[in-house]
Design a protein around this motif. Structure first.
Motif, PDB file in Angstrom:
ATOM      1  N   GLN A  27      -8.930  28.943  18.377  1.00 35.90           N
ATOM      2  CA  GLN A  27     -10.163  28.538  19.051  1.00 35.90           C
ATOM      3  C   GLN A  27      -9.950  27.222  19.793  1.00 35.90           C
ATOM      4  OE1 GLN A  27     -13.778  27.599  16.681  1.00 35.90           O
ATOM      5  NE2 GLN A  27     -14.829  28.961  18.119  1.00 35.90           N
ATOM      6  N   PRO A  28     -10.251  27.195  21.098  1.00 31.99           N
ATOM      7  CA  PRO A  28     -10.068  25.962  21.876  1.00 31.99           C
ATOM      8  C   PRO A  28     -10.953  24.825  21.386  1.00 31.99           C
ATOM      9  CG  PRO A  28     -10.270  27.871  23.322  1.00 31.99           C
ATOM     10  CD  PRO A  28     -10.641  28.337  21.939  1.00 31.99           C
ATOM     11  N   LYS A  29     -10.398  23.632  21.428  1.00 30.53           N
ATOM     12  CA  LYS A  29     -11.133  22.401  21.129  1.00 30.53           C
ATOM     13  C   LYS A  29     -11.140  21.569  22.410  1.00 30.53           C
ATOM     14  CE  LYS A  29      -8.994  19.465  18.516  1.00 30.53           C
ATOM     15  NZ  LYS A  29      -8.357  18.934  17.300  1.00 30.53           N
ATOM     16  N   LEU A  37      -8.623  20.768  27.607  1.00 32.27           N
ATOM     17  CA  LEU A  37      -8.236  21.308  26.310  1.00 32.27           C
ATOM     18  C   LEU A  37      -7.580  20.212  25.480  1.00 32.27           C
ATOM     19  CD1 LEU A  37      -8.010  23.948  24.605  1.00 32.27           C
ATOM     20  CD2 LEU A  37      -5.709  24.196  25.554  1.00 32.27           C
ATOM     21  N   VAL A  40      -6.145  23.353  19.742  1.00 32.58           N
ATOM     22  CA  VAL A  40      -6.718  24.612  19.239  1.00 32.58           C
ATOM     23  C   VAL A  40      -6.681  24.586  17.720  1.00 32.58           C
ATOM     24  CG1 VAL A  40      -6.032  25.943  21.283  1.00 32.58           C
ATOM     25  CG2 VAL A  40      -4.495  25.834  19.297  1.00 32.58           C
ATOM     26  N   GLU A  41      -7.599  25.333  17.119  1.00 29.29           N
ATOM     27  CA  GLU A  41      -7.594  25.503  15.668  1.00 29.29           C
ATOM     28  C   GLU A  41      -7.234  26.942  15.350  1.00 29.29           C
ATOM     29  OE1 GLU A  41     -10.468  25.087  11.707  1.00 29.29           O
ATOM     30  OE2 GLU A  41     -10.994  24.044  13.566  1.00 29.29           O
ATOM     31  N   THR A 223     -15.130  15.155  16.189  1.00 23.90           N
ATOM     32  CA  THR A 223     -15.134  16.540  16.657  1.00 23.90           C
ATOM     33  C   THR A 223     -16.282  17.314  16.037  1.00 23.90           C
ATOM     34  OG1 THR A 223     -12.724  16.528  16.896  1.00 23.90           O
ATOM     35  CG2 THR A 223     -13.806  18.674  16.811  1.00 23.90           C
ATOM     36  N   VAL A 225     -17.737  20.865  15.155  1.00 21.39           N
ATOM     37  CA  VAL A 225     -17.228  22.216  14.905  1.00 21.39           C
ATOM     38  C   VAL A 225     -18.412  23.163  14.717  1.00 21.39           C
ATOM     39  CG1 VAL A 225     -15.834  23.649  13.379  1.00 21.39           C
ATOM     40  CG2 VAL A 225     -15.182  21.271  13.790  1.00 21.39           C
ATOM     41  N   GLN A 243     -15.237  15.400  20.968  1.00 18.21           N
ATOM     42  CA  GLN A 243     -14.621  16.712  21.114  1.00 18.21           C
ATOM     43  C   GLN A 243     -15.533  17.762  20.495  1.00 18.21           C
ATOM     44  OE1 GLN A 243      -9.920  15.402  20.804  1.00 18.21           O
ATOM     45  NE2 GLN A 243     -10.940  16.038  18.948  1.00 18.21           N
ATOM     46  N   GLN A 245     -15.766  22.265  19.452  1.00 17.51           N
ATOM     47  CA  GLN A 245     -15.299  23.644  19.460  1.00 17.51           C
ATOM     48  C   GLN A 245     -16.405  24.515  18.892  1.00 17.51           C
ATOM     49  OE1 GLN A 245     -12.076  22.656  16.387  1.00 17.51           O
ATOM     50  NE2 GLN A 245     -12.613  24.746  15.767  1.00 17.51           N
TER      51      GLN A 245
END
Length: 364
Positions: A27-29, A37, A40-41, A223, A225, A243, A245
């Motif tokens: 999954q892009p962050k 970009l 990714v996770e 970030t 999420v 950030q 995602q």
């Protein structure tokens, strides 16, 4: 019924690892300021020969109950490192995050496994990020501290992933127990993001605010999420997130699909739609009621959005009259984003037509 009848045995899990039924998606962050970009996770998926793709919510608890989380972590680590090697060959520099189970923070073998995997691939350790759950830190803080120290010495990135319900008071925790300088990223996610984003103009952010301030004061990237809507994503910078995602930006992608993902385009489309939707929200105060003798009449405007109709009522001393205007199906809202094929003139949006019909009724 499906959940109640669903069973996975140790034998099936053995076969899944042996025949590589597990795979990774990414999954892009996104960096919210630059709209680029940031990394990714990785997430594990199980392609079962009988059941098809088994959702993680079904198979992860099974692995946990059978004490096989460590096997899954080692698989994810191996696949993530292999993906980083492939990206290195193509010039891609994104980082990859992997998750570990809470009990693995008390497992001294985790740093050893990571060091061996990185050395075997001759890979820059900073390309790998390990998300460490707050629950693991809270359960066995002393052993977790030793694991964090060992991971830091490898040179990988560490992200502190907050639990849905707070387990640690970070602002009052002794740095000898939890050293914030070991972490480069602070992740807050799930329903809390949605709830607090919707309350940005409310009474304050409480625990969310204190945790974000803790992260910022310790030079951690913040970030979000689980950002699931465009409105949420648009509010995140004002909340203090750098950030993000979530499915609003992109669902987890296969390695091939990730090659075609463009962060700037995805964010432009997402936030553009959010701005358009915000401008089209019905604000009743924008509509003036019909002109009338206030001593003789009263007016009311009622918007019934579910049935796509507007009720206009004027009521005098001797009775009332109700006007009901039926509007097009709500699905036609999308017409506002289209143009007439022959003239090229933009078609009126749903709410533009709504305002027009208000005006015509009032003038009648």
């Amino acid at each position: 019924m499906y959940r109640n009848s669903f069973r996975l045995t140790n034998r099936e899990i053995d076969e899944a690892f042996a025949t590589r039924q597990f795979r990774l998606v990414f999954q892009p962050k996104i960096d919210l300021a630059r709209r680029t970009l940031a990394g990714v996770e990785s997430f594990a998926r199980w392609q079962h020969p009988q059941f098809g793709v088994i959702p993680p919510a079904l198979f992860l608890p099974v692995l946990a109950r059978q004490g096989r989380n460590q096997e899954l972590t080692r698989f994810v680590l191996s696949e993530a490192v292999a993906q980083l090697v492939r990206w290195r060959a193509s010039g891609e520099t994104a980082t990859v995050s992997i998750n570990v189970a809470p009990e693995e923070l008390a497992d001294g073998s985790l740093p050893v496994s990571i060091r061996l995997a990185l050395n075997a691939a001759d890979l820059d350790p900073s390309r790998l990020i390990v998300d460490l759950p707050e629950s693991g830190l809270a359960a066995e803080p002393d052993r977790a501290r030793d694991t964090i120290h060992a991971l830091s010495e490898i040179g990988i990135g560490l992200a502190l992933e907050c639990a849905q319900e707070p387990l640690i008071d970070f602002t009052n925790t002794d740095t000898a127990t939890l050293d914030p300088t070991a972490f480069q990223e602070f992740k807050i996610g799930g329903r809390a993001i949605i709830q607090f984003a919707s309350r940005i103009e409310g009474t304050g952010l409480g625990l969310m605010r204190s945790r974000l301030e803790y992260a910022t004061s310790n030079q951690m990237k913040t970030t979000a999420v689980g950002a699931e809507t465009a409105d949420t994503v648009s509010l995140l910078p004002s909340l203090g997130f750098e950030q993000a995602q979530g499915n609003a930006i992109s669902s987890p992608l296969t390695p091939q699909a990730l090659l075609d993902f463009d962060a700037s385009t995805a964010m432009e489309s997402l936030l553009g739609h959010a701005a358009q939707d915000a401008s089209q929200k019905v604000q009743l105060e924008e509509f003036a009621p019909p002109k009338a003798d206030v001593s003789d009449k009263k007016s009311r405007i009622q918007v019934v959005r579910g049935n796509a109709k507007v009720e206009l009522m004027t009521q005098g001393k001797t009775g009332g009259q109700t006007h009901v205007i039926k509007l097009p199906d709500p699905a036609s809202v999308t017409a506002g984003k289209q143009r007439d094929e022959q003239t090229g003139v933009p078609k009126l949006s749903f709410f533009t037509r709504l305002q027009t019909r208000f005006s015509r009724t009032f003038q009648a």
